[in-house]
Design an enzyme around this catalytic site. Sequence first.
Site, PDB file in Angstrom:
ATOM      1  N   GLY A   1       0.833  -1.212   0.000  1.00  0.00           N
ATOM      2  CA  GLY A   1       0.000   0.000   0.000  1.00  0.00           C
ATOM      3  C   GLY A   1       0.856   1.245   0.000  1.00  0.00           C
ATOM      4  O   GLY A   1       1.900   1.313   0.667  1.00  0.00           O
TER       5      GLY A   1
ATOM      6  N   LEU B   1      -1.871   7.262   1.927  1.00  0.00           N
ATOM      7  CA  LEU B   1      -1.183   8.110   2.907  1.00  0.00           C
ATOM      8  C   LEU B   1      -0.446   7.292   3.950  1.00  0.00           C
ATOM      9  O   LEU B   1       0.684   7.608   4.329  1.00  0.00           O
ATOM     10  CB  LEU B   1      -2.193   9.050   3.563  1.00  0.00           C
ATOM     11  CG  LEU B   1      -2.583  10.225   2.663  1.00  0.00           C
ATOM     12  CD1 LEU B   1      -3.687  11.054   3.294  1.00  0.00           C
ATOM     13  CD2 LEU B   1      -1.372  11.099   2.370  1.00  0.00           C
TER      14      LEU B   1
ATOM     15  N   GLY C   1       0.644   4.027   3.796  1.00  0.00           N
ATOM     16  CA  GLY C   1       1.740   3.223   3.261  1.00  0.00           C
ATOM     17  C   GLY C   1       2.888   4.067   2.735  1.00  0.00           C
ATOM     18  O   GLY C   1       4.067   3.771   2.991  1.00  0.00           O
TER      19      GLY C   1
ATOM     20  N   ARG D   1     -21.177  12.115  12.225  1.00  0.00           N
ATOM     21  CA  ARG D   1     -21.739  11.478  11.030  1.00  0.00           C
ATOM     22  C   ARG D   1     -22.803  10.438  11.337  1.00  0.00           C
ATOM     23  O   ARG D   1     -23.813  10.355  10.636  1.00  0.00           O
ATOM     24  CB  ARG D   1     -20.609  10.814  10.249  1.00  0.00           C
ATOM     25  CG  ARG D   1     -19.685  11.835   9.688  1.00  0.00           C
ATOM     26  CD  ARG D   1     -18.492  11.220   9.033  1.00  0.00           C
ATOM     27  NE  ARG D   1     -17.695  12.291   8.449  1.00  0.00           N
ATOM     28  CZ  ARG D   1     -16.553  12.111   7.839  1.00  0.00           C
ATOM     29  NH1 ARG D   1     -16.036  10.900   7.741  1.00  0.00           N
ATOM     30  NH2 ARG D   1     -15.892  13.134   7.348  1.00  0.00           N
TER      31      ARG D   1
ATOM     32  N   GLU E   1      -6.341   2.928   7.447  1.00  0.00           N
ATOM     33  CA  GLU E   1      -7.720   2.430   7.538  1.00  0.00           C
ATOM     34  C   GLU E   1      -7.773   0.903   7.660  1.00  0.00           C
ATOM     35  O   GLU E   1      -8.788   0.345   8.091  1.00  0.00           O
ATOM     36  CB  GLU E   1      -8.518   2.914   6.315  1.00  0.00           C
ATOM     37  CG  GLU E   1     -10.007   2.745   6.508  1.00  0.00           C
ATOM     38  CD  GLU E   1     -10.856   3.331   5.383  1.00  0.00           C
ATOM     39  OE1 GLU E   1     -10.372   4.216   4.644  1.00  0.00           O
ATOM     40  OE2 GLU E   1     -12.017   2.907   5.258  1.00  0.00           O
TER      41      GLU E   1
ATOM     42  N   ARG F   1     -16.007   7.185  13.335  1.00  0.00           N
ATOM     43  CA  ARG F   1     -14.868   8.079  13.146  1.00  0.00           C
ATOM     44  C   ARG F   1     -15.353   9.506  12.934  1.00  0.00           C
ATOM     45  O   ARG F   1     -16.298   9.734  12.185  1.00  0.00           O
ATOM     46  CB  ARG F   1     -14.053   7.639  11.925  1.00  0.00           C
ATOM     47  CG  ARG F   1     -12.946   8.598  11.572  1.00  0.00           C
ATOM     48  CD  ARG F   1     -12.099   8.089  10.440  1.00  0.00           C
ATOM     49  NE  ARG F   1     -12.723   8.123   9.155  1.00  0.00           N
ATOM     50  CZ  ARG F   1     -12.880   9.231   8.402  1.00  0.00           C
ATOM     51  NH1 ARG F   1     -12.470  10.423   8.848  1.00  0.00           N
ATOM     52  NH2 ARG F   1     -13.448   9.152   7.213  1.00  0.00           N
TER      53      ARG F   1
HETATM   54  C1  LIG Z   1     -14.535  10.471  -0.933  1.00  0.00           C
HETATM   55  C2  LIG Z   1     -13.772  10.399   0.352  1.00  0.00           C
HETATM   56  C3  LIG Z   1     -13.369  11.564   0.985  1.00  0.00           C
HETATM   57  C4  LIG Z   1     -12.670  11.504   2.186  1.00  0.00           C
HETATM   58  N1  LIG Z   1     -12.288  12.658   2.794  1.00  0.00           N
HETATM   59  C5  LIG Z   1     -11.595  12.596   3.950  1.00  0.00           C
HETATM   60  C6  LIG Z   1     -11.170  13.796   4.598  1.00  0.00           C
HETATM   61  O1  LIG Z   1     -11.424  14.893   4.134  1.00  0.00           O
HETATM   62  N2  LIG Z   1     -10.472  13.676   5.748  1.00  0.00           N
HETATM   63  C7  LIG Z   1     -10.161  12.469   6.305  1.00  0.00           C
HETATM   64  O2  LIG Z   1      -9.511  12.433   7.348  1.00  0.00           O
HETATM   65  N3  LIG Z   1     -10.525  11.323   5.686  1.00  0.00           N
HETATM   66  C8  LIG Z   1     -11.233  11.357   4.539  1.00  0.00           C
HETATM   67  N4  LIG Z   1     -11.609  10.191   3.925  1.00  0.00           N
HETATM   68  C9  LIG Z   1     -11.082   8.901   4.415  1.00  0.00           C
HETATM   69  C10 LIG Z   1      -9.616   8.729   3.979  1.00  0.00           C
HETATM   70  O3  LIG Z   1      -9.456   9.227   2.679  1.00  0.00           O
HETATM   71  C11 LIG Z   1      -9.161   7.272   3.991  1.00  0.00           C
HETATM   72  O4  LIG Z   1      -9.536   6.655   5.168  1.00  0.00           O
HETATM   73  C12 LIG Z   1      -7.636   7.212   3.887  1.00  0.00           C
HETATM   74  O5  LIG Z   1      -7.172   7.992   2.820  1.00  0.00           O
HETATM   75  C13 LIG Z   1      -7.151   5.791   3.756  1.00  0.00           C
HETATM   76  O6  LIG Z   1      -5.752   5.828   3.568  1.00  0.00           O
HETATM   77  P1  LIG Z   1      -4.896   4.494   3.578  1.00  0.00           P
HETATM   78  O7  LIG Z   1      -3.494   4.886   3.304  1.00  0.00           O
HETATM   79  O8  LIG Z   1      -5.181   3.742   4.826  1.00  0.00           O
HETATM   80  O9  LIG Z   1      -5.496   3.623   2.367  1.00  0.00           O
HETATM   81  P2  LIG Z   1      -5.677   3.936   0.789  1.00  0.00           P
HETATM   82  O10 LIG Z   1      -5.477   5.348   0.446  1.00  0.00           O
HETATM   83  O11 LIG Z   1      -6.969   3.278   0.407  1.00  0.00           O
HETATM   84  O12 LIG Z   1      -4.491   3.153   0.123  1.00  0.00           O
HETATM   85  C14 LIG Z   1      -4.488   1.756  -0.004  1.00  0.00           C
HETATM   86  C15 LIG Z   1      -3.230   1.342  -0.740  1.00  0.00           C
HETATM   87  O13 LIG Z   1      -3.108  -0.071  -0.650  1.00  0.00           O
HETATM   88  C16 LIG Z   1      -2.875  -0.636  -1.921  1.00  0.00           C
HETATM   89  N5  LIG Z   1      -3.458  -1.973  -1.868  1.00  0.00           N
HETATM   90  C17 LIG Z   1      -4.632  -2.376  -1.360  1.00  0.00           C
HETATM   91  N6  LIG Z   1      -4.762  -3.696  -1.415  1.00  0.00           N
HETATM   92  C18 LIG Z   1      -3.638  -4.169  -1.986  1.00  0.00           C
HETATM   93  C19 LIG Z   1      -3.170  -5.463  -2.331  1.00  0.00           C
HETATM   94  N7  LIG Z   1      -3.872  -6.567  -2.084  1.00  0.00           N
HETATM   95  N8  LIG Z   1      -1.968  -5.553  -2.939  1.00  0.00           N
HETATM   96  C20 LIG Z   1      -1.215  -4.447  -3.211  1.00  0.00           C
HETATM   97  N9  LIG Z   1      -1.611  -3.205  -2.888  1.00  0.00           N
HETATM   98  C21 LIG Z   1      -2.806  -3.077  -2.277  1.00  0.00           C
HETATM   99  C22 LIG Z   1      -3.497   0.323  -2.908  1.00  0.00           C
HETATM  100  O14 LIG Z   1      -2.877   0.211  -4.170  1.00  0.00           O
HETATM  101  C23 LIG Z   1      -3.208   1.667  -2.222  1.00  0.00           C
HETATM  102  O15 LIG Z   1      -1.901   2.087  -2.556  1.00  0.00           O
HETATM  103  C24 LIG Z   1     -12.353  10.249   2.751  1.00  0.00           C
HETATM  104  C25 LIG Z   1     -12.769   9.080   2.118  1.00  0.00           C
HETATM  105  C26 LIG Z   1     -13.503   9.164   0.939  1.00  0.00           C
HETATM  106  C27 LIG Z   1     -14.018   7.901   0.343  1.00  0.00           C
END
Ligand SMILES: Cc1cc2nc3c(=O)[nH]c(=O)nc-3n(C[C@H](O)[C@H](O)[C@H](O)COP(=O)(O)OP(=O)(O)OC[C@H]3O[C@@H](n4cnc5c(N)ncnc54)[C@H](O)[C@@H]3O)c2cc1C
Length: 640
Positions: free
Chosen positions: A41, A44, A46, A332, A427, A437
């Site tokens: 991943g 943000l 990863g 929410r 997440e 949340r």
């Molecule tokens: C429309 C929207 C708006 C939002 N706005 C806000 C906001 O304003 N403020 C806030 O705090 N939060 C907000 N959120 C929530 C927030 O964006 C997410 O919770 C957060 O960005 C998740 O980040 P992450 O790095 O955990 O995962 P992600 O950004 O989902 O990244 C997952 C990564 O894992 C990789 N991956 C997944 N599975 C595999 C696999 N099996 N093999 C290889 N790679 C894999 C993907 O390629 C990706 O790089 C929002 C969410 C949405 C849907």
Amino acid sequence: MAQLDSKIPPGPLADKWRRHKADMKLVNPANKRKYELIVVGAGLAGASAAATLAELGYQVKNFVFHDSPRRAHSIAAQGGINAAKNYQNDGDSVHRLFYDTIKGGDYRSREANVHRLAEVSVNIIDQCAAQGVPFAREYGGLLANRSFGGAQVSRTFYARGQTGQQLLLGAYSALSRMVGAGGVQLFTQSEMLDLVVVGGQARGIIVRDLVTGGISRHAADAVILATGGYGNVFNLSTYARGSNATAIWRAYKRGACLANPCYTQIHPTCIPVTGDYQSKLTLMSESLRNDGRIWVPKKKEDRLKSPAEVPEADRDYYLERMYPSFGNLAPRDIASRAAKRVCDEGRGAGESGLGVYLDFGDAIKRLGEAGVRERYGNLFDIYHEITNESAYQTPMRIYPAVHYTMGGLWVDYNLMSNLPGLFVLGEANFSDHGANRLGASALMQGLADGYFVIPYTIGDYLATQKPGSRPSTDAPEFKQAEENVRGLVARLLAIKGREPVSHFHKRLGKIMWELCGMARTKAGLEKALKEIPALRGEFWQNVNVPGAGGTLNQSLESAGRVADFLELGELLCLDALEREESCGGHFREEHQYPDGECKRDDEKFAHVAAWEFQGEGKKPLRNTEPLNYEAVKMSVRNYK
Ligand SMILES: Cc1cc2nc3c(=O)[nH]c(=O)nc-3n(C[C@H](O)[C@H](O)[C@H](O)COP(=O)(O)OP(=O)(O)OC[C@H]3O[C@@H](n4cnc5c(N)ncnc54)[C@H](O)[C@@H]3O)c2cc1C
């Protein structure tokens, strides 16, 4: 039975993290180079982790299924990121952010984790500003803030409606620097399809190259999953279409516990569903509730009138009426249920009756159209693109939709799962948000985990592992895991049924939304627990996955992901059934106060439910981790 030791450090709450950092074991710089770490991943969580660990000197392999880290779902985040900077002098503090988050989560998260999150929130903003993230600024030059739900202070930092994109560009720049410097080896379009466990420790992964179909083995001293949330188990959601649960689900099947899967966030302000062929839903950021006012007609007979025809006196600004202290910025879960209630009463707007108005009329009078455009212009553009309506002229029509999953792989205070050597960030873990949340807290948590927590805690673990002791990929466990992946791919391709993968995903989504969505009942969940296994049976008989395994095949990719959702959905419903209380996003109709608010049962359910896989076809084991509150008194949440 899994050992769930939360490893919360001793001492006063506000000192725990500082003292823990001072007490943790260190790895000397020369030895760091000898450890190989896998990060799956590059959202943000990863990207920040991979970049920071490589800066520290570890050898990092970073895998993403996307064609670039810049396409991670994090890029969609609109509204902002919280931090207890108190730039506004409106009474914010680390303690208040901690308290709001605990209360917002309906007293179902760990105090120690949440306090640490509030503490490091201030460092995140400094780090990102130093990277050049273009946060909005006040006229005096300080970073600007706005408000998000569940808080009475303004602590949300933002970059118009593109905060996630700007933060991700910052993290991606840091990551790219390390790719260039040789500290990170980046594998794009590479999907992790299994976790390899050797001697009870996470030691590697099996990956499918999504372009060539090639399957490869990768060993490491530790594996970090930062693979995002699983909300697409509902099919329609605000998530990017590709977000999926495969990495965490396959880790669960290798022994990592999955905590609180039923805690799903339904966001109150999304563009309503319009038809059966829709593939995703669109969020209208919570930031809009700073200036937009939510209402429905007071009288059912007005619901099909154009909003301009409903006079002020006939409008019910129901959030302002029901929750005068927080008004339109109620959290929410509460705002979503209130929208459902007024629509269930027959007052919902639009043909479907599933819509409420988000009205900027007053804001435009106060700030002018240009003022509103400056704050929210891109969100209004998105709304216009999708609905062909201008929200400058008529209120937006919105309805709740699935948006975030608070559940995830269980982790201790060090962000390590119950499988030694498997860390989980962002997440994908369950750590900080309890049963609900608060807005703008996911970005904060992902970056806290990646920039400020894992760089310390992983060293404490690695210091107990001999450098260079990782197994060879020839070990039998790697062979077995690779065969498992090859077998699954072959099985999916061999079915040659009549229905496309999307057919099953849609049907699963309907079951999940209707029976395990905003309101849940015992009878409904029991029904879902019969329907999901039946649907899964049909999938394995009748899915059609065209094409071959040794090439780019998006049907095959989504078939694997939907197969996992068909199992995870069942666990989610089981968790919802066994949690006989209402809390946060988990609303069991049987457990509510007369005014419709959540009725928790702290005596029986003040714990984390961490599910442990027991084998195919067997009921998983429900382990519990008690939640002890020392700094905060558990009480009924009140936003009135
Ligand atoms: C429309 C929207 C708006 C939002 N706005 C806000 C906001 O304003 N403020 C806030 O705090 N939060 C907000 N959120 C929530 C927030 O964006 C997410 O919770 C957060 O960005 C998740 O980040 P992450 O790095 O955990 O995962 P992600 O950004 O989902 O990244 C997952 C990564 O894992 C990789 N991956 C997944 N599975 C595999 C696999 N099996 N093999 C290889 N790679 C894999 C993907 O390629 C990706 O790089 C929002 C969410 C949405 C849907």
